[in-house]
Enzyme design. Structure first.
Site: not given
Ligand code: NOJ
Length: 449
Positions: A172, A360
């Site tokens: 991220e 995720e």
């Protein structure tokens, strides 16, 4: 314990990977042990008011000392794959210089433990814990990070690549650029819009450089990078809101994947991004590109945005889920399997993406321990709804090849400290006792061979 579900593990196919994801800083603790140097989160957590309840991660789940039994739990939950990240400052205490052999030894033991249980290890090279020594030299804003990251990635590839084949370069990156260097809500807590574009560019460069390093040094590697993404809806059909939604989409979903695919930065939807050219050197446009084997998508919620005159630069604001009369998690995030389906379709439409891994996905809820149990019905239904959406997309041809649940056990949820629990396993942070939640039990029955 669960509602009726109409799918089974077999529906996802034999070659679908099932795993759990974790991150070093969130679980390891042992921050001063065996030569580990400080990272930006160690310093940030000491600044008053930055972390909820004044929490810090010096001990956290103490995975550093409990890794064997924790990896056994991965197995108990029925998962065959385990994603963890390497703490850069355990390997190089200042971020560069001499290798800390004790750090390498820890990850070797962890990897060998996975392999002894037939668990496939996945390494994330960078999950937000920049060595403080590098931050002191400018961190992600300093272009030198291209060299620092390349050296660090090379050390990891050489040390672990004989046994680890699945690699995620960055986790991220948008959170690092946005929360870490622009709003200051995450470490290192720098707050200036002028940081955003150089940090984005250096991250995007490292994403590709890391890919190249692993390709060169690890035989048969399966290489990806993990991108946060949320399907964006415009609050209305008004052109202003539609354009705001396009800008949000450029920031939240396109900013890191498109340069990797050779498409450049998405300045067509958000002209501000065009200024990134100032930070690009000759040859960078080409170096941003890397032929990833997969793109990791990390999706938790979708968003609704509208135009706003009050937010300079982006000129948009989110319409919070709690004002929209939709189900939400303890983070206030909308529960939306449809959002997962939509974003999978959006990513699948890129010609250059070979495979998608949901690297995720998960949910925080208020958990209550009752005896030796945690009846987290909401979390179980969350997982069922999202898995159902993934299967629907897969059945329609989206090339999604794996699912890594976030997360094995409750841990240090960054600025939320220990207040937000995302685990399939409950952790009592005082006693270090673990309790498998009902959601974890559901996975173990769902994944049973
Ligand atoms: C994204 C991050 O990668 C992870 O570290 C975090 O805990 C989860 N999402 C939940 O917020």
């Amino acid at each position: 314990m669960t509602g009726d579900i109409h799918f089974s593990k077999e529906d996802f196919g034999d070659d679908f990977s099932w795993g759990v994801a974790t991150a070093a800083y969130q679980i390891e603790g042992a921050v001063d042990k065996d030569g580990r140097g400080p990272c930006v989160w160690d310093k940030f957590a000491r600044v008053k008011g930055k972390i909820k309840n004044g929490d810090n991660a010096s001990i956290s789940c103490d995975f550093y000392h409990h890794y064997e039994s924790d990896i056994e739990l991965v197995r108990t939950l029925g998962f065959k794959e385990f994603r963890f990240s390497i703490s850069w400052s355990r390997i190089l205490s200042q971020g560069f210089g001499e290798v800390n052999e004790a750090g390498i030894a820890f990850y070797n033991k962890l990897i060998d433990k996975c392999l002894s249980l037939d668990i496939v290890p996945w390494i994330t090279l960078y999950h937000w814990d920049l060595p403080q020594g590098l931050e002191d030299l400018g961190g992600w804003k300093n272009r030198k990070i291209l060299e620092w990251f390349e050296s660090y990635a090379t050390i990891c590839a050489k040390a672990f690549g004989d046994r680890v084949k699945k690699w995620i370069i960055l986790n991220e990156p948008m959170a690092v650029a946005g929360l870490g260097y622009t709003t200051g809500l995450h470490a290192p807590g720098r707050k200036s819009i002028s940081n955003f574009l150089p940090v984005v560019h250096h991250l995007a460069m490292c994403q590709a450089i890391g890919g190249e390093v692993i390709r060169r040094n690890v035989a048969d590697a399966y290489i990806g990078t993990a991108i946060s993404c949320s399907y964006v809806h415009a609050a209305s059909a008004d052109l202003k809101d539609v354009r705001a939604a396009k800008r949000a989409d450029a920031l939240m979903n396109r900013l890191f994947v498109e340069p990797a695919l050779g498409l450049g930065y998405p300045a067509n939807a958000f002209s501000f991004l065009g200024n990134i050219k100032k930070y690009m050197h000759a040859g960078d446009a080409e170096r941003l590109r890397f032929d990833f084997d997969f793109i990791g998508i990390q999706n938790y919620f979708s968003v609704v945005v509208k135009h706003s005159y009050l937010a300079p630069v982006v000129w948009l604001k989110e319409v919070p889920a709690k004002l929209r009369n939709v189900p939400i998690t303890a983070m206030g995030w909308e529960v939306s399997g449809d959002g997962m389906y939509d974003i999978l379709k959006q990513f699948d439409a890129y010609e250059g993406i070979r495979e998608i891994i949901v690297s995720e996905n998960g949910a925080a809820y208020q958990d209550h321990v009752e005896g030796n149990a945690v009846h987290d019905f909401d979390r179980t239904s969350f997982y069922q709804e999202y898995l159902n959406a993934i299967l629907k997309a897969k059945n329609e041809g989206v090339n999604v090849k794996g699912y890594l649940a976030w997360t094995l056990m409750d841990n240090f949820e960054w600025a939320e400290g220990y207040a937000a629990r995302f685990g399939l396993v409950y952790v009592d942070f005082q006693s270090q006792k673990r309790i498998i939640k009902d959601s974890g039990k559901w996975f173990s029955s769902f994944l049973k061979d």
